[in-house]
Structure formats: C-alpha cells, structure tokens
Motif scaffolding. Structure first.
Motif, PDB file in Angstrom:
ATOM      1  N   HIS A  10       0.887  -1.241  -0.291  1.00  0.00           N
ATOM      2  CA  HIS A  10      -0.145   0.063  -0.052  1.00  0.00           C
ATOM      3  C   HIS A  10       0.946   1.185   0.046  1.00  0.00           C
ATOM      4  O   HIS A  10       0.207   2.274  -0.371  1.00  0.00           O
ATOM      5  CB  HIS A  10      -0.929  -0.074   1.103  1.00  0.00           C
ATOM      6  CG  HIS A  10      -0.377   0.235   2.490  1.00  0.00           C
ATOM      7  ND1 HIS A  10       0.236  -0.851   3.129  1.00  0.00           N
ATOM      8  CD2 HIS A  10      -0.281   1.503   3.177  1.00  0.00           C
ATOM      9  CE1 HIS A  10       0.412  -0.352   4.496  1.00  0.00           C
ATOM     10  NE2 HIS A  10       0.388   0.878   4.506  1.00  0.00           N
ATOM     11  N   LEU A  11       1.958   1.244   0.486  1.00  0.00           N
ATOM     12  CA  LEU A  11       2.810   2.156   0.681  1.00  0.00           C
ATOM     13  C   LEU A  11       3.147   2.726  -0.857  1.00  0.00           C
ATOM     14  O   LEU A  11       3.616   3.806  -1.130  1.00  0.00           O
ATOM     15  CB  LEU A  11       4.401   2.202   1.312  1.00  0.00           C
ATOM     16  CG  LEU A  11       3.868   2.145   2.911  1.00  0.00           C
ATOM     17  CD1 LEU A  11       5.413   1.804   3.861  1.00  0.00           C
ATOM     18  CD2 LEU A  11       3.372   3.402   3.427  1.00  0.00           C
ATOM     19  N   ALA A  12       3.475   1.831  -1.560  1.00  0.00           N
ATOM     20  CA  ALA A  12       4.046   2.036  -2.961  1.00  0.00           C
ATOM     21  C   ALA A  12       2.764   2.651  -4.141  1.00  0.00           C
ATOM     22  O   ALA A  12       2.967   3.184  -5.106  1.00  0.00           O
ATOM     23  CB  ALA A  12       4.235   0.598  -3.851  1.00  0.00           C
ATOM     24  N   ARG A  41      11.148   1.213  -4.924  1.00  0.00           N
ATOM     25  CA  ARG A  41      11.997   1.946  -4.260  1.00  0.00           C
ATOM     26  C   ARG A  41      11.079   3.224  -3.857  1.00  0.00           C
ATOM     27  O   ARG A  41      10.731   3.992  -4.466  1.00  0.00           O
ATOM     28  CB  ARG A  41      13.458   2.390  -4.610  1.00  0.00           C
ATOM     29  CG  ARG A  41      14.147   3.590  -3.941  1.00  0.00           C
ATOM     30  CD  ARG A  41      15.361   3.740  -4.619  1.00  0.00           C
ATOM     31  NE  ARG A  41      16.336   4.866  -3.704  1.00  0.00           N
ATOM     32  CZ  ARG A  41      17.386   4.854  -3.748  1.00  0.00           C
ATOM     33  NH1 ARG A  41      18.239   4.361  -4.685  1.00  0.00           N
ATOM     34  NH2 ARG A  41      18.199   5.898  -3.000  1.00  0.00           N
ATOM     35  N   LEU A  42      11.119   3.441  -2.467  1.00  0.00           N
ATOM     36  CA  LEU A  42       9.941   4.572  -1.839  1.00  0.00           C
ATOM     37  C   LEU A  42      10.887   5.977  -1.947  1.00  0.00           C
ATOM     38  O   LEU A  42      11.762   5.978  -1.497  1.00  0.00           O
ATOM     39  CB  LEU A  42       9.687   4.313  -0.762  1.00  0.00           C
ATOM     40  CG  LEU A  42       8.692   3.066  -0.561  1.00  0.00           C
ATOM     41  CD1 LEU A  42       8.191   2.689   0.940  1.00  0.00           C
ATOM     42  CD2 LEU A  42       7.357   3.125  -1.225  1.00  0.00           C
ATOM     43  N   PRO A  43      10.226   6.954  -2.612  1.00  0.00           N
ATOM     44  CA  PRO A  43      10.892   8.440  -2.522  1.00  0.00           C
ATOM     45  C   PRO A  43      10.530   8.763  -1.340  1.00  0.00           C
ATOM     46  O   PRO A  43       9.409   8.655  -0.507  1.00  0.00           O
ATOM     47  CB  PRO A  43      10.212   9.267  -3.844  1.00  0.00           C
ATOM     48  CG  PRO A  43       8.840   8.440  -4.045  1.00  0.00           C
ATOM     49  CD  PRO A  43       9.211   6.811  -3.732  1.00  0.00           C
ATOM     50  N   THR A  44      11.509   9.524  -0.531  1.00  0.00           N
ATOM     51  CA  THR A  44      11.210   9.869   0.713  1.00  0.00           C
ATOM     52  C   THR A  44      11.307  11.598   0.897  1.00  0.00           C
ATOM     53  O   THR A  44      11.925  12.242   0.137  1.00  0.00           O
ATOM     54  CB  THR A  44      12.478   9.246   1.664  1.00  0.00           C
ATOM     55  OG1 THR A  44      13.480   9.697   1.348  1.00  0.00           O
ATOM     56  CG2 THR A  44      12.080   7.895   1.781  1.00  0.00           C
ATOM     57  N   ARG A  71       2.496  10.558  -3.364  1.00  0.00           N
ATOM     58  CA  ARG A  71       3.445  11.506  -2.906  1.00  0.00           C
ATOM     59  C   ARG A  71       4.498  10.721  -2.263  1.00  0.00           C
ATOM     60  O   ARG A  71       4.557   9.679  -2.271  1.00  0.00           O
ATOM     61  CB  ARG A  71       2.612  12.259  -1.792  1.00  0.00           C
ATOM     62  CG  ARG A  71       2.060  11.533  -0.680  1.00  0.00           C
ATOM     63  CD  ARG A  71       1.583  12.419   0.497  1.00  0.00           C
ATOM     64  NE  ARG A  71       0.777  11.473   1.490  1.00  0.00           N
ATOM     65  CZ  ARG A  71       1.535  10.971   2.299  1.00  0.00           C
ATOM     66  NH1 ARG A  71       2.834  10.636   2.319  1.00  0.00           N
ATOM     67  NH2 ARG A  71       0.625  10.149   3.387  1.00  0.00           N
ATOM     68  N   THR A  72       5.453  11.629  -1.976  1.00  0.00           N
ATOM     69  CA  THR A  72       6.709  10.870  -1.270  1.00  0.00           C
ATOM     70  C   THR A  72       6.457  10.778   0.016  1.00  0.00           C
ATOM     71  O   THR A  72       5.250  11.086   0.629  1.00  0.00           O
ATOM     72  CB  THR A  72       7.751  12.223  -1.423  1.00  0.00           C
ATOM     73  OG1 THR A  72       7.318  13.324  -0.508  1.00  0.00           O
ATOM     74  CG2 THR A  72       8.208  12.658  -2.541  1.00  0.00           C
ATOM     75  N   LEU A  73       7.144   9.585   0.580  1.00  0.00           N
ATOM     76  CA  LEU A  73       6.982   9.176   1.904  1.00  0.00           C
ATOM     77  C   LEU A  73       7.165  10.048   2.871  1.00  0.00           C
ATOM     78  O   LEU A  73       8.507  10.662   2.841  1.00  0.00           O
ATOM     79  CB  LEU A  73       7.746   7.824   1.827  1.00  0.00           C
ATOM     80  CG  LEU A  73       7.778   6.802   3.113  1.00  0.00           C
ATOM     81  CD1 LEU A  73       6.393   6.218   2.901  1.00  0.00           C
ATOM     82  CD2 LEU A  73       8.819   6.013   3.141  1.00  0.00           C
ATOM     83  N   GLN A  74       6.499  10.118   4.060  1.00  0.00           N
ATOM     84  CA  GLN A  74       6.826  10.868   5.168  1.00  0.00           C
ATOM     85  C   GLN A  74       7.080   9.939   6.381  1.00  0.00           C
ATOM     86  O   GLN A  74       6.577   8.810   6.178  1.00  0.00           O
ATOM     87  CB  GLN A  74       5.696  11.792   5.501  1.00  0.00           C
ATOM     88  CG  GLN A  74       5.223  12.926   4.647  1.00  0.00           C
ATOM     89  CD  GLN A  74       4.008  13.468   4.864  1.00  0.00           C
ATOM     90  OE1 GLN A  74       3.421  13.511   6.035  1.00  0.00           O
ATOM     91  NE2 GLN A  74       3.680  14.235   3.883  1.00  0.00           N
TER      92      GLN A  74
END
Length: 317
Positions: A179-181, A273-276, A185-188
């Motif tokens: 679900h995070l993918a 890869r999650l953008p942060t 928006r970018t990951l907080q």
C-alpha cells in the motif's frame, strides 16, 4: 619473523573474529589448509596454546596473552607505515568506490553480527584498525559529538578516537503491490509508523537495519526476521527479488551503497524504491586507535574514504 607478521598473526586474529578457517581462507584468498597450518605454526612458535571452543566455534589462545598483545601493536604499526592492508570493519558491506591506487591500503573485512561494544574492543586490542558505523548506531551506545568547527578531525571517544567521514543514504524497498507503493506523494516518516520491517540476515546488514528501525522509528514499528534457507544457492539479489514477488507485505531498508552493489535490473517488476520526503541519510563515523591517526598510510586511507563518501552525497527526495 616476516611470516609471523604477514600470515601467522593475521590468521590468528581473523580466526578470533570469524571462527572458521574456511571463512578466513576466503577473506585472505588462500587455501583453507594454509590458514590452519599458518595459525597453528604461529601459535606453537609463540607458545600461545591455540584452542577451539566447540560450543561457540571460535578460536582462542590460552597462554602468553602479553606476547600476542605486544606483537599485535608492532604488527599494526608496520601495517600503517609500510605494508598497507589496514583492516577495516564496517556495519555493512563496504561498497563505496575507492580509487584503484587506494585499494591496496585496506583489507575490507566482512561484517560480524556482534555488539558495538565487542567491535570497539577489537579496536582496543588491535584486531582491527578502523571501525565504520552509522552515527545512528554509534550514538545509541556511546554518547559522542563531533567538533563543530572541524568535523574532519579525530576526537577522543571511550579510549579510542572518532571522526565523521560522510553520509550514507538509505533506501526503503517494498513490493509494487504494497500500500505504501500506491501513495501519490513522497513518503513521510509517519507513513512508516505501524509497519513491519523485514530484516535479512543473509545480507550482512541485519544489525544495521535493526538499529536504524529501532532508533529512528522507535517503538512505532515491528521487526520480522527473514533467514535464507540453509540449502539455498541463490545470489542475495535474486533471493530478495523472489521474496518480494511472493510476499507483497514486505518492507525493508538498506544502505544505498549496498543496494546499488546488488545490481538489480532497473526495471525489476518486484521491487519498488520509495521516494522519501524526510532526510533518509545517516552520518558515518570512523573509529580508530589514537596511535594510528598520524601514521602515513592510515592518513592516506582516511582521505580516500572521505573522498569516496563525498561522492555519495547527492541528495534523494
């Protein structure tokens, strides 16, 4: 005497660290029989009474510890002045790119899954010459603050000296079905609260992963450990890819340089890869014995390491 310094003491020290003649042979690029014969011959010559603990699998000497201690100091001094091959132990595989001319300066030792205090003791005893850890891991156990004016200087720390050498980005990986993918928006940082992180012991990064998760995310996250089956022959990158293919709930974190060293296909369908949005970097600390700081080869190695970490500094969003 040359064989004692160049082979015998090296094998004894590494056996104390890794416990296996086969592991030491792989590190040194020699036959296993060479390690066993070299270590036992050196121990016999110096009357060290080398014994293997059957329960722990580690080798220890029983006599003449003062002889071993003094020879270690001489050996370390010679390494830092003439022969190079300074022993570097990092929290995770050291995959920064040193220039070719600097490669002969160091022996990049595989990470060991022991406490930071035990690794600090290896500095004090002269088993290793340089310890590299993330400041997140270091500050959890040893309160230390770098000087504000000259962060490139070594400063005293618990009987050793320490210095910042750069920053190491770290990356969060999930399955594309996680679900995070699917965030638009970018990951907080608070997006990670309540998540379960998977640690991979076969990566040699599990202790670093655990410290990062527990120190940055505190008690907000849980940890699951994924061990490679003992009979697997897969490269770690292939194994990781298969895990994410079958387990869409997997979430993990790696040092960026280690992740890059795995050489994944840029378009791998199983990894995302999650953008942060937050600063996903860790300051790296080098720890050494005070007696080494002014030695010429040690100074040359430190410059090469700082330059290499500087090349990792492009920020990630």
């Amino acid at each position: 005497m040359r064989d004692i310094f160049s082979e015998g003491l090296l094998y004894l020290d590494l056996l104390e660290l890794y416990g296996s003649t086969y592991s030491v042979a792989e590190i040194c690029g020699v036959a296993q029989s060479n390690v066993f014969r070299g270590a036992t011959a050196c121990a016999k010559l110096l009357s060290l009474d080398l014994v293997k603990d059957k329960k722990s699998g580690l080798y220890n000497i029983q006599k003449n510890h003062d002889v071993q201690r003094d020879l270690r100091r001489v050996n370390q001094r010679l390494r830092s002045r003439e022969s190079g091959q300074l022993r570097v132990l990092s929290s995770f595989p050291l995959s920064i790119r040193l220039p070719n001319k600097s490669l002969p300066l160091l022996m990049d030792l595989p990470p060991v899954d022991v406490s930071l205090q035990e690794r600090m003791n290896m500095i004090h005893s002269g088993v290793i010459d340089l310890l590299i850890v993330s400041n997140i891991e270091f500050s959890c156990s040893f309160p230390w603050s770098p000087p504000t004016s000259r962060q490139d200087l070594f400063t005293p720390c618990h009987g050793s000296v320490a210095t910042l050498i750069g920053t190491e980005p770290f990356v969060f990986l999930v399955s594309p079905h996680h679900h995070l993918a699917k965030l638009q928006r970018t990951l907080q940082l608070n997006d990670l609260f309540g998540q379960v992180f998977t640690l991979f012991t076969a990566s040699n990064c599990s202790s670093w992963q655990r410290t990062l998760v527990q120190s940055v995310l505190s008690t907000h996250c849980s940890i699951a450990v994924d061990d490679l089956p003992s009979d697997t022959h897969l490269e770690f990158s292939c194994y990781l890819d298969k895990v994410f293919e079958t387990n869409h709930a997997s979430l993990t974190v790696f040092p960026d340089s280690f992740y890059q060293s795995l050489s994944f296909d840029e378009f791998s369908p199983n990894l995302h890869r999650l953008p942060t949005e937050f600063d996903s970097r860790s300051s790296m600390v080098a720890i050494a014995s005070p007696s080494l700081v002014r030695e010429p080869l040690f100074k040359e190695l430190m410059k090469a390491l700082r330059d290499s970490y500087r090349s990792l500094e492009p920020s990630y969003t």
